[in-house]
Write a protein that holds these residues in place. Structure first.
Motif, PDB file in Angstrom:
ATOM      1  N   GLU A  28       9.730   0.615   7.246  1.00 13.80           N
ATOM      2  CA  GLU A  28       8.497   1.392   7.376  1.00 13.80           C
ATOM      3  C   GLU A  28       7.566   1.088   6.206  1.00 13.80           C
ATOM      4  O   GLU A  28       8.008   1.001   5.056  1.00 13.80           O
ATOM      5  CB  GLU A  28       8.801   2.896   7.399  1.00 13.80           C
ATOM      6  N   ARG A  29       6.296   0.964   6.488  1.00 18.43           N
ATOM      7  CA  ARG A  29       5.340   0.701   5.419  1.00 18.43           C
ATOM      8  C   ARG A  29       5.151   1.922   4.527  1.00 18.43           C
ATOM      9  O   ARG A  29       5.106   3.053   5.016  1.00 18.43           O
ATOM     10  CB  ARG A  29       3.993   0.277   5.996  1.00 18.43           C
ATOM     11  N   ILE A  30       5.054   1.657   3.227  1.00 17.75           N
ATOM     12  CA  ILE A  30       4.798   2.711   2.243  1.00 17.75           C
ATOM     13  C   ILE A  30       3.653   2.270   1.338  1.00 17.75           C
ATOM     14  O   ILE A  30       3.417   1.076   1.160  1.00 17.75           O
ATOM     15  CB  ILE A  30       6.049   2.988   1.383  1.00 17.75           C
ATOM     16  N   PRO A  31       2.928   3.229   0.734  1.00 15.95           N
ATOM     17  CA  PRO A  31       1.996   2.876  -0.333  1.00 15.95           C
ATOM     18  C   PRO A  31       2.795   2.718  -1.626  1.00 15.95           C
ATOM     19  O   PRO A  31       3.301   3.710  -2.166  1.00 15.95           O
ATOM     20  CB  PRO A  31       1.058   4.084  -0.385  1.00 15.95           C
ATOM     21  N   PRO A  32       2.963   1.514  -2.149  1.00 16.41           N
ATOM     22  CA  PRO A  32       3.944   1.304  -3.210  1.00 16.41           C
ATOM     23  C   PRO A  32       3.574   1.867  -4.574  1.00 16.41           C
ATOM     24  O   PRO A  32       4.437   1.960  -5.452  1.00 16.41           O
ATOM     25  CB  PRO A  32       4.068  -0.220  -3.269  1.00 16.41           C
ATOM     26  N   ALA A  33       2.294   2.227  -4.764  1.00 17.72           N
ATOM     27  CA  ALA A  33       1.876   2.795  -6.052  1.00 17.72           C
ATOM     28  C   ALA A  33       2.351   1.890  -7.190  1.00 17.72           C
ATOM     29  O   ALA A  33       2.250   0.674  -7.093  1.00 17.72           O
ATOM     30  CB  ALA A  33       2.381   4.228  -6.181  1.00 17.72           C
ATOM     31  N   SER A  34       2.930   2.480  -8.241  1.00 15.80           N
ATOM     32  CA  SER A  34       3.315   1.690  -9.414  1.00 15.80           C
ATOM     33  C   SER A  34       4.459   0.725  -9.144  1.00 15.80           C
ATOM     34  O   SER A  34       4.724  -0.160  -9.970  1.00 15.80           O
ATOM     35  CB  SER A  34       3.685   2.615 -10.574  1.00 15.80           C
ATOM     36  N   LEU A  35       5.157   0.869  -8.012  1.00 18.66           N
ATOM     37  CA  LEU A  35       6.165  -0.124  -7.659  1.00 18.66           C
ATOM     38  C   LEU A  35       5.536  -1.504  -7.495  1.00 18.66           C
ATOM     39  O   LEU A  35       6.214  -2.527  -7.591  1.00 18.66           O
ATOM     40  CB  LEU A  35       6.889   0.287  -6.378  1.00 18.66           C
ATOM     41  N   THR A  36       4.226  -1.524  -7.256  1.00 20.03           N
ATOM     42  CA  THR A  36       3.466  -2.774  -7.164  1.00 20.03           C
ATOM     43  C   THR A  36       3.630  -3.612  -8.420  1.00 20.03           C
ATOM     44  O   THR A  36       3.563  -4.852  -8.372  1.00 20.03           O
ATOM     45  CB  THR A  36       1.973  -2.458  -6.935  1.00 20.03           C
ATOM     46  N   LEU A  37       3.842  -2.968  -9.564  1.00 19.47           N
ATOM     47  CA  LEU A  37       3.935  -3.695 -10.828  1.00 19.47           C
ATOM     48  C   LEU A  37       5.088  -4.694 -10.832  1.00 19.47           C
ATOM     49  O   LEU A  37       5.063  -5.667 -11.591  1.00 19.47           O
ATOM     50  CB  LEU A  37       4.088  -2.709 -11.989  1.00 19.47           C
ATOM     51  N   LEU A  38       6.094  -4.485 -10.000  1.00 16.51           N
ATOM     52  CA  LEU A  38       7.174  -5.458  -9.889  1.00 16.51           C
ATOM     53  C   LEU A  38       6.657  -6.775  -9.318  1.00 16.51           C
ATOM     54  O   LEU A  38       7.038  -7.851  -9.775  1.00 16.51           O
ATOM     55  CB  LEU A  38       8.293  -4.893  -9.017  1.00 16.51           C
ATOM     56  N   MET A  39       5.756  -6.696  -8.345  1.00 18.87           N
ATOM     57  CA  MET A  39       5.152  -7.898  -7.784  1.00 18.87           C
ATOM     58  C   MET A  39       4.211  -8.538  -8.793  1.00 18.87           C
ATOM     59  O   MET A  39       4.130  -9.772  -8.891  1.00 18.87           O
ATOM     60  CB  MET A  39       4.399  -7.543  -6.504  1.00 18.87           C
ATOM     61  N   THR A  40       3.489  -7.714  -9.551  1.00 20.47           N
ATOM     62  CA  THR A  40       2.618  -8.227 -10.617  1.00 20.47           C
ATOM     63  C   THR A  40       3.440  -9.023 -11.621  1.00 20.47           C
ATOM     64  O   THR A  40       3.079 -10.148 -11.993  1.00 20.47           O
ATOM     65  CB  THR A  40       1.896  -7.063 -11.325  1.00 20.47           C
ATOM     66  N   ALA A  41       4.560  -8.442 -12.057  1.00 21.54           N
ATOM     67  CA  ALA A  41       5.403  -9.117 -13.040  1.00 21.54           C
ATOM     68  C   ALA A  41       5.976 -10.415 -12.478  1.00 21.54           C
ATOM     69  O   ALA A  41       5.983 -11.446 -13.166  1.00 21.54           O
ATOM     70  CB  ALA A  41       6.532  -8.189 -13.482  1.00 21.54           C
ATOM     71  N   GLU A  42       6.441 -10.394 -11.222  1.00 18.49           N
ATOM     72  CA  GLU A  42       7.030 -11.600 -10.645  1.00 18.49           C
ATOM     73  C   GLU A  42       6.012 -12.727 -10.562  1.00 18.49           C
ATOM     74  O   GLU A  42       6.354 -13.894 -10.819  1.00 18.49           O
ATOM     75  CB  GLU A  42       7.578 -11.315  -9.247  1.00 18.49           C
ATOM     76  N   THR A  43       4.783 -12.395 -10.201  1.00 18.17           N
ATOM     77  CA  THR A  43       3.744 -13.422 -10.095  1.00 18.17           C
ATOM     78  C   THR A  43       3.515 -14.096 -11.441  1.00 18.17           C
ATOM     79  O   THR A  43       3.349 -15.324 -11.518  1.00 18.17           O
ATOM     80  CB  THR A  43       2.435 -12.794  -9.577  1.00 18.17           C
ATOM     81  N   VAL A  44       3.544 -13.315 -12.515  1.00 20.11           N
ATOM     82  CA  VAL A  44       3.382 -13.872 -13.857  1.00 20.11           C
ATOM     83  C   VAL A  44       4.631 -14.641 -14.266  1.00 20.11           C
ATOM     84  O   VAL A  44       4.543 -15.736 -14.836  1.00 20.11           O
ATOM     85  CB  VAL A  44       3.057 -12.754 -14.866  1.00 20.11           C
ATOM     86  N   PHE A  45       5.805 -14.094 -13.968  1.00 20.94           N
ATOM     87  CA  PHE A  45       7.057 -14.803 -14.257  1.00 20.94           C
ATOM     88  C   PHE A  45       7.046 -16.193 -13.636  1.00 20.94           C
ATOM     89  O   PHE A  45       7.452 -17.175 -14.263  1.00 20.94           O
ATOM     90  CB  PHE A  45       8.263 -14.034 -13.702  1.00 20.94           C
ATOM     91  N   ASP A  46       6.623 -16.257 -12.383  1.00 19.80           N
ATOM     92  CA  ASP A  46       6.610 -17.530 -11.658  1.00 19.80           C
ATOM     93  C   ASP A  46       5.698 -18.540 -12.353  1.00 19.80           C
ATOM     94  O   ASP A  46       6.063 -19.713 -12.488  1.00 19.80           O
ATOM     95  CB  ASP A  46       6.154 -17.294 -10.218  1.00 19.80           C
TER      96      ASP A  46
END
Length: 377
Positions: free
Chosen positions: A43-61
């Motif tokens: 189910e789709r959720i509004p991820p709020a600050s959980l989004t920061l995990l994707m932010t970090a991964e993009t920079v890690f990459d």
């Protein structure tokens, strides 16, 4: 060898699912990707600050690829300062307006302090704007196996176009843990000081004593739908928990502990197939070969409850036939562990080799088989 015989030989069955107050939840084995438990996980959720995990991964990459250095500095723009810094009243690393901050410290702010100013500064420094970085995040998500996520900003500030699922977030967490072991250590750092202001790590799970939690991120919306993506170890077993929809910080912490206690206490890991070993085959349509071998991503591991015998088996499930060409490593389906006619665990399966497009006669023969098969169903 038949999957049912392989499973039955171990003489154990899977635990009954636990009840959870979370609206969406998933528990995943970090090594194999096996799903031990799920509730509304897609189910789709509004991820709020959980989004920061994707932010970090993009920079890690980008760091891993050599496109970005840890020492490179980005400026704190007025937008980053006013929207994500102290004037905004949210979580911040208190970076000064107009100052420059190294990438590694912006990452520490994002990961340890849930710093919105740090996230915006990374987005602007890398892509020029939050929106452009959001597009980059979405593409990265697809590359790491997230199938239903879209990001429009690096902070998770509410926007109807910013969504994900707990399953996607668990997939992302597993990728981060396995791909960036050194950078992943940032998630466990107990505190971070910037601009002479020290803040403790905002992840309350790091102090758990019954198992070793070493990341990842917490978050929630303004209407008290709180969530978490966390990883914990007990012995050699590492699990990933992602859930959403709890009404308070206390409820979130209590639920996380209960779910992890249940998972660690209920299952024994049993290796069914070693890394690269063929689990089964999938039918290929229009290929130079009629079947493609299926393997796990690493060892194929089932999680079985101790002291309960019989009543379960394994089966391969995929949507097929798979249309050629097939790339080695392409996701194909799942090994499903079944008990009492219910699927209680899913282990992802992938193409063990590439299969190219076949010639005309092969395609015609495949079409004939499909037509004949259609007469029987």
């Amino acid at each position: 060898m038949a999957l049912g015989l392989i499973l039955s030989a171990h003489g154990a069955a899977l635990a009954q699912p636990i009840e959870t107050a979370a609206e969406q939840a998933i528990i995943m084995d970090a090594e194999s990707g096996a799903i031990l438990f799920e509730k509304n996980a897609e189910e789709r959720i509004p991820p709020a600050s959980l989004t920061l995990l994707m932010t970090a991964e993009t920079v890690f990459d980008m760091i891993k690829r050599g496109q970005l250095s840890r020492e490179q500095e980005f400026k704190i723009s007025e937008h980053a300062w006013r929207t994500g810094g102290a004037p905004a009243g949210g979580t911040t690393m208190f970076a000064e307006l107009g100052s420059t901050v190294p990438v590694i410290d912006l990452l520490r702010g994002v990961i340890i302090q849930i710093a919105n100013d740090g996230a915006i500064a990374l987005a602007e420094g890398i892509a020029g704007s939050e929106a452009a970085f959001g597009e980059q995040m979405t593409l990265r998500g697809l590359e790491v196996g997230m199938t239903d996520s879209n990001f429009v900003n690096p902070t998770g500030y509410e926007d109807p176009k910013n969504y994900s699922t707990v399953k996607d977030l668990a997939v992302l967490a597993r990728h981060v843990i396995r791909t960036y072991p050194e950078l992943y250590k940032l998630f466990a750092e107990p505190e971070f000081t910037w601009n002479d202001i020290t803040q403790r790590n905002k992840n309350p799970m790091l102090t758990m004593s019954s198992f070793q939690v070493d990341g990842l991120v917490i978050g929630g919306t303004s209407i008290n739908r709180l969530g978490m993506v966390t990883s914990a170890k007990r012995g050699d077993l590492r699990l990933i928990l992602a859930f959403y929809g709890l009404p308070s910080k206390a409820a979130r912490l209590k639920e996380a502990k209960a779910l992890l206690d249940w998972a660690f206490g209920s299952f024994e890991a049993v290796r069914l197939f070693e890394a690269g070993e063929t689990v089964g085959e999938a039918r290929v349509f229009g290929g130079e070969k009629s079947y493609v071998p299926l393997v796990g991503e690493g060892a194929v591991i089932a999680f079985l409850e101790e002291n309960v015998v019989k009543g379960y088996h394994g089966r391969i499930a995929y949507e097929g036939p798979v249309v050629a060409p097939v790339e080695k490593g392409q996701p194909i389906g799942n090994l499903e562990i079944v008990r009492d006619k219910a699927v209680v665990q899913k282990i992802p399966l992938f193409a063990g080799e590439s299969v190219g497009i076949g010639g005309f006669h092969g395609k015609a023969f495949d079409a004939l088989i499909e037509a004949v098969a259609g007469l029987w169903y």
